[in-house]
Scaffold this motif. Structure first.
Motif, PDB file in Angstrom:
ATOM      1  N   UNK A   1       0.816  -1.216   0.000  1.00 48.12           N
ATOM      2  CA  UNK A   1       0.000   0.000   0.000  1.00 48.12           C
ATOM      3  C   UNK A   1       0.849   1.265   0.000  1.00 48.12           C
ATOM      4  N   UNK A   2       2.172   1.089  -0.138  1.00 52.09           N
ATOM      5  CA  UNK A   2       3.046   2.273  -0.219  1.00 52.09           C
ATOM      6  C   UNK A   2       4.319   1.888  -0.980  1.00 52.09           C
ATOM      7  N   UNK A   3       5.011   2.898  -1.490  1.00 54.99           N
ATOM      8  CA  UNK A   3       6.266   2.626  -2.194  1.00 54.99           C
ATOM      9  C   UNK A   3       7.270   2.014  -1.218  1.00 54.99           C
ATOM     10  N   UNK A   4       7.266   2.516   0.019  1.00 56.90           N
ATOM     11  CA  UNK A   4       8.173   1.974   1.023  1.00 56.90           C
ATOM     12  C   UNK A   4       7.857   0.498   1.279  1.00 56.90           C
ATOM     13  N   UNK A   5       6.545   0.208   1.373  1.00 54.34           N
ATOM     14  CA  UNK A   5       6.119  -1.173   1.558  1.00 54.34           C
ATOM     15  C   UNK A   5       6.547  -2.054   0.392  1.00 54.34           C
ATOM     16  N   UNK A   6       6.501  -1.502  -0.817  1.00 50.57           N
ATOM     17  CA  UNK A   6       6.922  -2.248  -2.005  1.00 50.57           C
ATOM     18  C   UNK A   6       8.409  -2.583  -1.920  1.00 50.57           C
ATOM     19  N   UNK A   7       9.225  -1.549  -1.541  1.00 49.00           N
ATOM     20  CA  UNK A   7      10.681  -1.785  -1.419  1.00 49.00           C
ATOM     21  C   UNK A   7      10.962  -2.903  -0.404  1.00 49.00           C
ATOM     22  N   UNK A   8      10.256  -2.836   0.708  1.00 47.57           N
ATOM     23  CA  UNK A   8      10.451  -3.812   1.782  1.00 47.57           C
ATOM     24  C   UNK A   8      10.066  -5.225   1.314  1.00 47.57           C
ATOM     25  N   UNK A   9       8.911  -5.323   0.597  1.00 53.15           N
ATOM     26  CA  UNK A   9       8.444  -6.630   0.110  1.00 53.15           C
ATOM     27  C   UNK A   9       9.425  -7.201  -0.907  1.00 53.15           C
ATOM     28  N   UNK A  10       9.996  -6.330  -1.737  1.00 48.75           N
ATOM     29  CA  UNK A  10      10.961  -6.797  -2.728  1.00 48.75           C
ATOM     30  C   UNK A  10      12.195  -7.371  -2.030  1.00 48.75           C
ATOM     31  N   UNK A  11      12.609  -6.729  -0.938  1.00 44.18           N
ATOM     32  CA  UNK A  11      13.753  -7.257  -0.190  1.00 44.18           C
ATOM     33  C   UNK A  11      13.427  -8.657   0.348  1.00 44.18           C
ATOM     34  N   UNK A  12      12.197  -8.849   0.788  1.00 42.39           N
ATOM     35  CA  UNK A  12      11.799 -10.171   1.324  1.00 42.39           C
ATOM     36  C   UNK A  12      11.639 -11.233   0.229  1.00 42.39           C
ATOM     37  N   UNK A  13      10.893 -10.880  -0.840  1.00 42.65           N
ATOM     38  CA  UNK A  13      10.537 -11.880  -1.859  1.00 42.65           C
ATOM     39  C   UNK A  13      11.604 -12.048  -2.931  1.00 42.65           C
ATOM     40  N   UNK A  14      12.458 -11.020  -3.086  1.00 47.05           N
ATOM     41  CA  UNK A  14      13.473 -11.090  -4.135  1.00 47.05           C
ATOM     42  C   UNK A  14      12.907 -10.682  -5.493  1.00 47.05           C
ATOM     43  N   UNK A  15      13.781 -10.573  -6.461  1.00 47.00           N
ATOM     44  CA  UNK A  15      13.394 -10.228  -7.829  1.00 47.00           C
ATOM     45  C   UNK A  15      13.802 -11.375  -8.760  1.00 47.00           C
ATOM     46  N   UNK A  16      13.164 -11.569  -9.886  1.00 45.72           N
ATOM     47  CA  UNK A  16      11.980 -10.817 -10.329  1.00 45.72           C
ATOM     48  C   UNK A  16      10.736 -11.097  -9.486  1.00 45.72           C
ATOM     49  N   UNK A  17       9.796 -10.152  -9.557  1.00 44.95           N
ATOM     50  CA  UNK A  17       8.509 -10.291  -8.866  1.00 44.95           C
ATOM     51  C   UNK A  17       7.457  -9.580  -9.713  1.00 44.95           C
ATOM     52  N   UNK A  18       6.197  -9.866  -9.427  1.00 42.15           N
ATOM     53  CA  UNK A  18       5.113  -9.268 -10.216  1.00 42.15           C
ATOM     54  C   UNK A  18       4.241  -8.418  -9.311  1.00 42.15           C
ATOM     55  N   UNK A  19       4.124  -7.144  -9.667  1.00 44.51           N
ATOM     56  CA  UNK A  19       3.252  -6.231  -8.930  1.00 44.51           C
ATOM     57  C   UNK A  19       1.905  -6.192  -9.648  1.00 44.51           C
ATOM     58  N   UNK A  20       0.837  -6.444  -8.893  1.00 44.09           N
ATOM     59  CA  UNK A  20      -0.500  -6.520  -9.511  1.00 44.09           C
ATOM     60  C   UNK A  20      -1.498  -5.697  -8.711  1.00 44.09           C
ATOM     61  N   UNK A  21      -2.469  -5.127  -9.401  1.00 42.87           N
ATOM     62  CA  UNK A  21      -3.596  -4.541  -8.665  1.00 42.87           C
ATOM     63  C   UNK A  21      -4.354  -5.700  -8.012  1.00 42.87           C
ATOM     64  N   UNK A  22      -4.879  -5.429  -6.801  1.00 40.30           N
ATOM     65  CA  UNK A  22      -5.595  -6.511  -6.117  1.00 40.30           C
ATOM     66  C   UNK A  22      -6.922  -6.800  -6.803  1.00 40.30           C
ATOM     67  N   UNK A  23      -7.473  -5.789  -7.481  1.00 38.44           N
ATOM     68  CA  UNK A  23      -8.793  -5.962  -8.098  1.00 38.44           C
ATOM     69  C   UNK A  23      -8.771  -5.651  -9.589  1.00 38.44           C
ATOM     70  N   UNK A  24      -9.736  -6.210 -10.311  1.00 44.75           N
ATOM     71  CA  UNK A  24     -10.089  -5.794 -11.675  1.00 44.75           C
ATOM     72  C   UNK A  24      -9.048  -6.106 -12.758  1.00 44.75           C
ATOM     73  N   UNK A  25      -7.996  -6.812 -12.434  1.00 46.94           N
ATOM     74  CA  UNK A  25      -7.033  -7.155 -13.487  1.00 46.94           C
ATOM     75  C   UNK A  25      -7.539  -8.327 -14.309  1.00 46.94           C
TER      76      UNK A  25
END
Lengths: 363, 363
Positions: free
Chosen positions: A119-143
């Motif tokens: 829900x934030x750019x900071x949260x995204x950076x943190x999640x990337x550190x945890x999950x590693x790259x590559x990763x897929x960022x998706x909208x939670x709805x309507x995709x």
């Protein structure tokens, strides 16, 4: 019996074509002017949240279903409080939010890719550190069809992806270097009986399904059925449920569900004893389910953007043409063809020229 | 492409269901209020000889065909002078008069039962002396499903039969103690290409078709194709042609032709690569013909008068239900079921309980 369908696109069109032989009639509610199911029934042209139109819809049908899975929980609840709606509003909404959907899978013991709510750019950076790259960022709805997604391959791409998608709640998912993608099409009747089609091997390009081929005696068949059953029973599901999986390390990893007939099941019109469309209607109308066994070998190829002249398609042996009456437009699904053969080897020989022809026109 | 169909009964309904996937739309002209094809297209409700309605019909479609073979030569000519009509008026009318039909067969070297034109009671007596008894007295025009016929078994029956039928031109036909009845369904494209379905073994009761089972490698296949080809080429036929034969002494004897899709070909929806309905439309629309090969084994059972509850039919394995949306009425065809199986033995096992169930409701 009069069946109401929320949505009047190609899925509604193919439901109606399957339903007339069962003496079912159709009413569609859809805001689109060019609604390709409309010639096959009555068309109430209105938004899915238009309560006056929904009321008209409810009084004119015996039972309702949907072919568009992004009908809101409110609209679905409005319909379900007046007439039977299958699948239920809870089943409809279970897959609408990618985060909640994954949480449901986890509660049912179904493996999912590692993921995190963003829900934030900071949260995204943190999640990337945890999950590693590559990763897929998706909208939670309507995709759908790959829309509302960004594949992140390096840290430098995070900010642009956040700029593009960050106005909506997001989920970051571990990128799965899958061996293949498969779907399990299941159908559940009102009395709880379930049947399963053979697992389908799906090939996407640009996020859009291109070919779907039912597999024979897939070693993962039982696992797919088990997972689809867990979800369907949890949701007291009625109708066809499509469950998409990644195959990684020889095991299934849940991607997403669709609470409706599904593009990866279109081959079943010719390729199975009873098609996904007829089986969905049988479930919705309270009839016994039809057989899900294969009839010979078959494969489906989508017609995306534009299609070869119908005369060229129809000239190819084993080809069954399904055009949706839609205006060609880049990336739009305007039809599909199913190729049938007695055996798998013959199928592959017939399929190759079809794919070559279709690719010449795809856009 | 917009297809106009004269007639809007079950044959029109099944044509439309086969046509939508080819992006064809439909306009039906039919005087009936309960026209069961009407929900699948536009319905011009008017008599087949209503010139104003026929004009409206012609301006609203690209090409026309018919599902009702007793459209008059005048009406067919009216349409054909404005838009392409397939089959042609000459092909339509070739089978309308039983005497002229037999004369056509004879000119083409196709064996027919001995027969005589009848226009007086005295002429009938004389013909009976020549042909012997039993014999069948038929109206030359407008008969179907055994209507307009009398089987004569003794001289004493002649006067009553003449009383009943003699107001119209008649034909007396030698009674053929046939071994079986078969039909050959052929389709001819605009470029003259022809394809043939496997011969169908038909069983009638009370003059109405009850079951139709496509045969495998029938020894009479080539003979049936040959005769159907002679007629189709003579008439420069476009579309599906049904040719009904008696089998007597192991040879084919021409009974009659129908210039349209035919009840004995309904099994082809599931049982052939391309159904008779789709192949008729392909021919009419100028598309290449589809395959006529069998897909496994199949059999069709008509639902006459009334039908079992759809839930009971749908519960039987291998059964495909086709209801026509018609009000049940004694002797009326209100639907059919097709039974499919991988092999002929399996088919017979699945067929038996279907026939038992259907017979319980037939009227």
């Amino acid at each position: 019996m009069k069946i109401g369908i929320l949505g009047a696109g190609q899925l509604g069109r193919m439901l109606a074509l399957a339903g007339y032989p069962l003496n079912l009639d159709f009413v569609f509610l859809d805001p689109a002017t060019e609604a390709c199911a409309a010639p096959l029934g009555s068309h109430i042209q209105a938004g899915f949240d238009d309560e006056r139109a929904l009321t008209e819809f409810c009084v004119s049908v015996d039972v309702a279903s949907f072919e568009f899975e992004n009908v809101s929980a409110e609209s679905a609840g409005f319909v379900a409080s007046r007439i039977p709606l299958h699948p239920s509003p809870a089943a409809l909404t279970a897959g609408q939010d990618r985060l909640h959907e994954k949480q449901l899978f986890q509660r049912l013991g179904i493996p999912v890719p590692a993921h995190a709510a963003i829900s934030s750019l900071e949260g995204l950076r943190q999640a990337v550190r945890q999950l590693g790259l590559p990763a897929v960022l998706k909208t939670r709805r309507m995709g759908y069809d790959g829309k509302g997604q960004a594949v992140l391959r390096s840290e430098s791409e995070l900010e642009a992806a956040w700029e593009r998608l960050g106005s909506q709640p997001l989920i970051l998912e571990q990128f799965i270097p899958f061996e293949r993608e498969v779907s399990c099409l299941a159908v559940r009747a009102q009395d709880g009986q379930m049947r399963f089609y053979p697992l389908v091997a799906n090939v996407h390009r640009d996020g859009i399904l291109r070919t779907a081929i039912p597999t024979l005696a897939d070693p993962l068949q039982r696992e797919g059925e088990d997972y689809a059953r867990r979800v369907a029973e949890q949701l007291d599901y009625v109708g066809v449920l499509a469950f998409e999986f990644f195959v990684a390390g020889g095991r299934l990893l849940a991607n997403e569900i669709a609470p409706r007939v599904h593009n990866s099941g279109h081959w079943s019109i010719e390729g199975a004893e009873c098609s996904q469309f007829e089986n969905h209607l049988r479930a919705v109308a309270g009839l016994p389910l039809g057989g899900t066994r294969l009839r010979g070998a078959s494969a489906m190829v989508n017609l995306i953007g534009d299609a070869p002249p119908v005369a060229e398609l129809a000239a190819l042996p084993g080809v069954h043409v399904h055009l949706y009456g839609k205006t060609p437009k880049p990336q739009r699904k305007i039809g599909h063809v199913t190729v049938t053969a007695d055996h798998h080897d013959e199928l592959l020989a017939l399929l190759a020229p079809v794919q070559t022809l279709v690719e010449r026109y795809a856009g």
